[in-house]
Design a protein around this motif. Sequence first.
Motif, PDB file in Angstrom:
ATOM      1  N   TYR A 131       0.720  -1.256   0.177  1.00 28.43           N
ATOM      2  CA  TYR A 131      -0.059  -0.034   0.006  1.00 28.43           C
ATOM      3  C   TYR A 131       0.834   1.380   0.054  1.00 28.43           C
ATOM      4  O   TYR A 131       2.060   1.350   0.416  1.00 28.43           O
ATOM      5  CB  TYR A 131      -0.936  -0.163   1.260  1.00 28.43           C
ATOM      6  CG  TYR A 131      -0.265  -0.285   2.454  1.00 28.43           C
ATOM      7  CD1 TYR A 131       0.045   0.892   3.057  1.00 28.43           C
ATOM      8  CD2 TYR A 131      -0.170  -1.392   3.057  1.00 28.43           C
ATOM      9  CE1 TYR A 131       0.924   0.592   4.550  1.00 28.43           C
ATOM     10  CE2 TYR A 131       0.373  -1.818   4.074  1.00 28.43           C
ATOM     11  CZ  TYR A 131       0.965  -0.730   4.993  1.00 28.43           C
ATOM     12  OH  TYR A 131       1.518  -0.887   6.143  1.00 28.43           O
ATOM     13  N   TRP A 164       7.150   0.591  -2.086  1.00 29.84           N
ATOM     14  CA  TRP A 164       5.816   0.284  -2.681  1.00 29.84           C
ATOM     15  C   TRP A 164       5.611   1.384  -3.776  1.00 29.84           C
ATOM     16  O   TRP A 164       6.017   2.584  -3.613  1.00 29.84           O
ATOM     17  CB  TRP A 164       4.697   0.095  -1.611  1.00 29.84           C
ATOM     18  CG  TRP A 164       3.368  -0.087  -2.434  1.00 29.84           C
ATOM     19  CD1 TRP A 164       2.749  -1.381  -2.584  1.00 29.84           C
ATOM     20  CD2 TRP A 164       2.380   0.740  -3.048  1.00 29.84           C
ATOM     21  NE1 TRP A 164       1.695  -1.325  -3.183  1.00 29.84           N
ATOM     22  CE2 TRP A 164       1.429  -0.167  -3.646  1.00 29.84           C
ATOM     23  CE3 TRP A 164       2.302   2.055  -3.176  1.00 29.84           C
ATOM     24  CZ2 TRP A 164       0.374   0.436  -4.299  1.00 29.84           C
ATOM     25  CZ3 TRP A 164       1.259   2.558  -3.986  1.00 29.84           C
ATOM     26  CH2 TRP A 164       0.164   1.696  -4.313  1.00 29.84           C
ATOM     27  N   PRO A 165       5.112   1.172  -5.029  1.00 30.57           N
ATOM     28  CA  PRO A 165       4.710  -0.102  -5.568  1.00 30.57           C
ATOM     29  C   PRO A 165       5.572  -1.009  -5.960  1.00 30.57           C
ATOM     30  O   PRO A 165       5.469  -2.138  -6.386  1.00 30.57           O
ATOM     31  CB  PRO A 165       3.621   0.114  -6.544  1.00 30.57           C
ATOM     32  CG  PRO A 165       4.167   1.592  -7.148  1.00 30.57           C
ATOM     33  CD  PRO A 165       4.818   2.179  -5.926  1.00 30.57           C
ATOM     34  N   HIS A 202       1.617  -6.818  -3.392  1.00 30.74           N
ATOM     35  CA  HIS A 202      -0.019  -6.305  -3.884  1.00 30.74           C
ATOM     36  C   HIS A 202      -0.725  -7.708  -3.602  1.00 30.74           C
ATOM     37  O   HIS A 202      -0.068  -8.739  -3.785  1.00 30.74           O
ATOM     38  CB  HIS A 202      -0.088  -5.579  -4.851  1.00 30.74           C
ATOM     39  CG  HIS A 202       0.428  -6.376  -6.131  1.00 30.74           C
ATOM     40  ND1 HIS A 202       1.741  -6.244  -6.644  1.00 30.74           N
ATOM     41  CD2 HIS A 202      -0.206  -7.083  -7.065  1.00 30.74           C
ATOM     42  CE1 HIS A 202       1.642  -7.082  -7.681  1.00 30.74           C
ATOM     43  NE2 HIS A 202       0.444  -7.453  -8.040  1.00 30.74           N
ATOM     44  N   GLU A 241      -6.052  -2.323   2.702  1.00 27.03           N
ATOM     45  CA  GLU A 241      -4.740  -3.196   2.704  1.00 27.03           C
ATOM     46  C   GLU A 241      -4.082  -2.901   3.991  1.00 27.03           C
ATOM     47  O   GLU A 241      -3.416  -3.908   4.651  1.00 27.03           O
ATOM     48  CB  GLU A 241      -3.817  -2.555   1.700  1.00 27.03           C
ATOM     49  CG  GLU A 241      -4.071  -2.951   0.470  1.00 27.03           C
ATOM     50  CD  GLU A 241      -5.466  -2.145  -0.419  1.00 27.03           C
ATOM     51  OE1 GLU A 241      -5.368  -2.392  -1.414  1.00 27.03           O
ATOM     52  OE2 GLU A 241      -5.654  -1.171   0.459  1.00 27.03           O
TER      53      GLU A 241
END
Length: 181
Positions: free
Chosen positions: A97, A103-104, A109, A124
């Motif tokens: 998240y 992230w990402p 995920h 999340e």
Amino acid sequence: MANSWGFDGTQNHPPIMSAWTKKKLGWVTPVTVSTSGSYSLGQACDNGDMILINRGFPSGEYLLIENRQPCGFDSKIPQGGLAIFHIDDNANNVQGYLGQNGWPGNGNHYKVALLQADGNYKLEQGKNRGDGSDLFHAGGVNSIGPLGTSSGSSYPNTDAYQGGHINSSFVTISDISAAGS
């Protein structure tokens, strides 16, 4: 959206299954959309309408869209609108998240992630099980694309992210109408 107790906490109104679950069980065959245009979806509580967008995504990654409204088992959801799920059948299924280290691009995920219109990633982070600002609709957040949402947030967006490789899908979902059946 993910609360088996329902939004009122009584278990009298559990939410209906997600678009991905209904697709996986073979209960619904989504319409695959690969061209620009205007599309409509009946409310999910009594209609099997669902849109799948896989153009611009690697194999096994796609968007699933359904129209969730306060009706049937979903009668207690606080706000109707489009539920846009980002699916990656090859995901590591580790929570990822906004604000998480790396992230990402870290590749974390879920296989099935609701793109929450408010961009808060509360599902999340385990902060709630869905709220009235998670769905897309006119009068709220009414578009999402590679650059983010109509609220000005960069996340969520429609980028492909399989295996931690971030690539633009060039998919934009815009001019989302007011919530309704």
